[in-house]
Design an enzyme around this catalytic site. Sequence first.
Site, PDB file in Angstrom:
ATOM      1  N   THR A 158      -6.777   9.721  -4.091  1.00  0.00           N
ATOM      2  CA  THR A 158      -7.934  10.516  -4.494  1.00  0.00           C
ATOM      3  C   THR A 158      -7.539  11.841  -5.155  1.00  0.00           C
ATOM      4  OG1 THR A 158      -8.036  11.424  -2.257  1.00  0.00           O
ATOM      5  CG2 THR A 158      -9.475   9.546  -2.759  1.00  0.00           C
ATOM      6  N   ASP A 213       2.118   2.985   3.209  1.00  0.00           N
ATOM      7  CA  ASP A 213       1.253   4.150   2.955  1.00  0.00           C
ATOM      8  C   ASP A 213       2.059   5.391   2.545  1.00  0.00           C
ATOM      9  OD1 ASP A 213      -1.270   5.264   2.539  1.00  0.00           O
ATOM     10  OD2 ASP A 213      -1.239   6.250   4.476  1.00  0.00           O
ATOM     11  N   ASN A 273      -2.253  13.433   3.837  1.00  0.00           N
ATOM     12  CA  ASN A 273      -3.081  14.022   4.902  1.00  0.00           C
ATOM     13  C   ASN A 273      -2.546  13.834   6.314  1.00  0.00           C
ATOM     14  OD1 ASN A 273      -5.412  15.218   3.567  1.00  0.00           O
ATOM     15  ND2 ASN A 273      -5.775  13.138   2.842  1.00  0.00           N
ATOM     16  N   HIS A 302       0.849  -1.201   0.000  1.00  0.00           N
ATOM     17  CA  HIS A 302       0.000   0.000   0.000  1.00  0.00           C
ATOM     18  C   HIS A 302       0.877   1.241   0.000  1.00  0.00           C
ATOM     19  CE1 HIS A 302      -3.816   2.229   0.699  1.00  0.00           C
ATOM     20  NE2 HIS A 302      -2.984   3.115   1.236  1.00  0.00           N
ATOM     21  N   TYR A 360     -12.054   1.556   1.322  1.00  0.00           N
ATOM     22  CA  TYR A 360     -11.519   2.438   2.372  1.00  0.00           C
ATOM     23  C   TYR A 360     -12.690   3.126   3.067  1.00  0.00           C
ATOM     24  CZ  TYR A 360      -8.346   5.766   4.672  1.00  0.00           C
ATOM     25  OH  TYR A 360      -7.636   6.482   5.602  1.00  0.00           O
TER      26      TYR A 360
HETATM   27  C1  0GY Z   1      -4.358   6.380   2.542  1.00  0.00           C
HETATM   28  C2  0GY Z   1      -5.173   7.309   3.240  1.00  0.00           C
HETATM   29  C3  0GY Z   1      -5.644   8.540   2.915  1.00  0.00           C
HETATM   30  C4  0GY Z   1      -5.728   9.111   1.631  1.00  0.00           C
HETATM   31  C5  0GY Z   1      -5.843   8.470   0.486  1.00  0.00           C
HETATM   32  O1  0GY Z   1      -6.433   8.299  -1.711  1.00  0.00           O
HETATM   33  C6  0GY Z   1      -6.181   9.059  -0.809  1.00  0.00           C
HETATM   34  O2  0GY Z   1      -6.226  10.268  -0.934  1.00  0.00           O
HETATM   35  O3  0GY Z   1      -5.692   7.170   0.433  1.00  0.00           O
HETATM   36  C7  0GY Z   1      -6.185   9.333   4.026  1.00  0.00           C
HETATM   37  O4  0GY Z   1      -6.174  10.563   3.917  1.00  0.00           O
HETATM   38  O5  0GY Z   1      -6.645   8.761   5.023  1.00  0.00           O
HETATM   39  O6  0GY Z   1      -4.692   5.206   2.441  1.00  0.00           O
HETATM   40  O7  0GY Z   1      -3.303   6.704   2.037  1.00  0.00           O
END
Ligand code: 0GY
Length: 296
Positions: free
Chosen positions: A78, A252, A257, A32, A158
Amino acid sequence: MSKFVKDADWLDWHPSPSKPEFVLPAGAVDAHCHVFGPGEQFPFAPERKYTPCDASKDQLWALRDHLGFSRNVIVQATCHGADNRALVDALNHSNDLARGVATVKENVSDTELEALHQAGVRGVRFNFVKRLVDALPFDSLKRIADRIKELNWHIVIYFEGQELPELYDFFTALPTTVVVDHMGRPDVSKPVDGPEFGLFLQLMRNNENFWSKVSCPERISLAGPTQRYKDVVPFARTVVEQFPDRVLWGTDWPHPNMKTHMPDDGQLVDMIPLFAPTAELQRKLLIDNPMRLYWS
Ligand code: 0GY
């Protein structure tokens, strides 16, 4: 100079993570992680909820080598919406050492899905975290699920712990292997054997198509880095010991964030033997399981 300016409250990823004391077994997979841009080359999506710092594929490969991993699974973040170009570019330059999880919309064509598969995509991500996305309606997600099932892909979900009750029936109706990000983001102030985490364990126990990533202690922990995220250990260890053939681990990186502290990726690797205390559990978590899901 990128035309994208990262959010003011965003922390950059750790510039010099420590070398972990835990020596990863040869062939270990970081299952991940993300790439962000670079924004100049791969613009961030107009509908994004945050503007990150850049985190390129070459910087990801450097971290992989520094920590001692062999492979990566790159999850579409995202901030890139359903524009998978940065992900595909990374996969295409990975020497087959990376696989991907994409984000697609319902109108994605068969040709586009085939191209993603060729690049190494093996799943799609459904994100229900409200601060990150406006989630698609269930019927759109269901139609995407039925399409990607034909490619033998899986779905990564998620969500945050308190949302599981209302999402449970939708999740269990999904027709593919389903991988839960970060153990469903449990509230670790609640007991590991209490009803909230119990519902997550029930989801895993009663549905053999469900897998879990035992990742993101830095996001889940209330104890924080100075206490080595120790409050997350009982949760992750329970999941690894109860479902040893359906767990994955990931850094990760670059830690989207994270606003109060940025984890040291070496310190995160050093949590693996606390989550998976035997060599056999470590081999399953780091090699056998991700290789079966992504490279077979
Ligand atoms: C993660 C968690 C986050 C963000 C994203 O796709 C994303 O923007 O995954 C989060 O902000 O909790 O899994 O990396």
